[in-house]
Motif scaffolding. Structure first.
Motif, short mmCIF file in Angstrom:
data_model
loop_
_atom_site.label_atom_id
_atom_site.label_comp_id
_atom_site.label_asym_id
_atom_site.label_seq_id
_atom_site.Cartn_x
_atom_site.Cartn_y
_atom_site.Cartn_z
N PHE A 131 55.72 -30.32 65.09
CA PHE A 131 57.01 -29.96 65.66
C PHE A 131 57.22 -30.57 67.04
O PHE A 131 58.24 -30.33 67.68
CB PHE A 131 57.16 -28.43 65.77
N LEU A 132 56.26 -31.36 67.54
CA LEU A 132 56.34 -31.90 68.89
C LEU A 132 57.06 -33.23 68.95
O LEU A 132 57.08 -33.98 67.98
CB LEU A 132 54.93 -32.11 69.46
N PHE A 133 57.60 -33.51 70.11
CA PHE A 133 58.11 -34.84 70.41
C PHE A 133 57.18 -35.43 71.45
O PHE A 133 56.98 -34.83 72.50
CB PHE A 133 59.54 -34.79 70.96
N VAL A 134 56.56 -36.56 71.14
CA VAL A 134 55.67 -37.22 72.10
C VAL A 134 56.50 -38.28 72.82
O VAL A 134 57.09 -39.16 72.20
CB VAL A 134 54.45 -37.84 71.40
N TYR A 135 56.57 -38.15 74.14
CA TYR A 135 57.38 -39.03 74.96
C TYR A 135 56.64 -40.33 75.23
O TYR A 135 55.43 -40.31 75.47
CB TYR A 135 57.73 -38.33 76.28
N PRO A 136 57.34 -41.46 75.24
CA PRO A 136 56.68 -42.74 75.50
C PRO A 136 56.17 -42.79 76.94
O PRO A 136 56.72 -42.16 77.83
CB PRO A 136 57.79 -43.78 75.26
N GLY A 137 55.13 -43.57 77.14
CA GLY A 137 54.55 -43.70 78.47
C GLY A 137 55.21 -44.77 79.31
O GLY A 137 54.84 -44.98 80.46
N ASN A 138 56.16 -45.47 78.74
CA ASN A 138 56.86 -46.52 79.48
C ASN A 138 58.32 -46.59 79.04
O ASN A 138 58.71 -45.93 78.10
CB ASN A 138 56.16 -47.88 79.26
N ASP A 139 59.09 -47.39 79.76
CA ASP A 139 60.51 -47.53 79.43
C ASP A 139 60.66 -48.16 78.04
O ASP A 139 59.82 -48.95 77.63
CB ASP A 139 61.23 -48.39 80.47
N VAL A 140 61.73 -47.80 77.36
CA VAL A 140 61.98 -48.33 76.02
C VAL A 140 63.36 -48.99 75.99
O VAL A 140 64.25 -48.63 76.76
CB VAL A 140 61.90 -47.24 74.94
N LYS A 141 63.50 -49.97 75.09
CA LYS A 141 64.81 -50.58 74.89
C LYS A 141 64.89 -51.02 73.44
O LYS A 141 63.88 -51.10 72.74
CB LYS A 141 65.05 -51.73 75.84
N GLU A 142 66.08 -51.28 73.00
CA GLU A 142 66.30 -51.67 71.62
C GLU A 142 65.50 -52.92 71.30
O GLU A 142 65.46 -53.87 72.09
CB GLU A 142 67.80 -51.94 71.39
N GLY A 143 64.85 -52.91 70.15
CA GLY A 143 64.08 -54.06 69.71
C GLY A 143 62.66 -53.99 70.16
O GLY A 143 61.82 -54.73 69.85
#
Length: 143
Positions: A131-143
């Motif tokens: 049920f968790l959402f794991v947040y990315p450790g860095n910025d994300v962008k499309e692609g």
């Protein structure tokens, strides 16, 4: 209809410029969990699962409180009440439980303690992680 070369070149240049501006606007986005100590969230959970060919419905009221926020981890206390499990029409009420969980700032469970023991054969940590959402450790962008 013929388009003069200068007009065609200007149109192509404008199209290339628009595409470049469009690509430049695709900037990276920071997706972070910013919990606030003392924050309280209340949920009603309703889930339907198929376990080895049997329909199982689960319902509960969940109360989640952010107990502490540190640089490296967050402590969350979650209580579950009015929990009911429906196995093909046979309803079983479950005891209320409270779980205290230490999580990384990315949402990964580091440690958890529960007021109730898990029923035989159930891996509660694994269920909780689903049920968790794991947040990315860095910025994300499309692609």
């Amino acid at each position: 209809m013929l388009i003069p070369a200068s007009t065609a070149s200007a149109s192509i240049a404008a199209l290339v410029a628009a595409a470049a501006i469009s690509l430049a606007s695709m900037q990276a986005v920071s997706i972070k969990w910013n919990p606030k100590e003392g924050a309280n969230y209340k949920y009603t959970m309703n889930a339907t699962m198929n376990v080895t060919g049997m329909d199982v419905k689960l319902s509960a009221k969940i109360n989640r409180t952010i107990k502490s926020v540190m640089d490296e981890h967050v402590t969350v206390e979650e209580s579950q009440s009015d929990t009911k499990v429906d196995f093909n029409g046979t309803i079983q009420e479950q005891p209320s439980a409270t779980e205290t969980t230490m999580m990384s700032r990315h949402g990964v469970i580091l440690e958890s303690k529960s007021s109730q023991e898990a029923p035989d054969g159930m891996n509660m940590k694994r269920l909780g992680q689903s049920f968790l959402f794991v947040y990315p450790g860095n910025d994300v962008k499309e692609g």
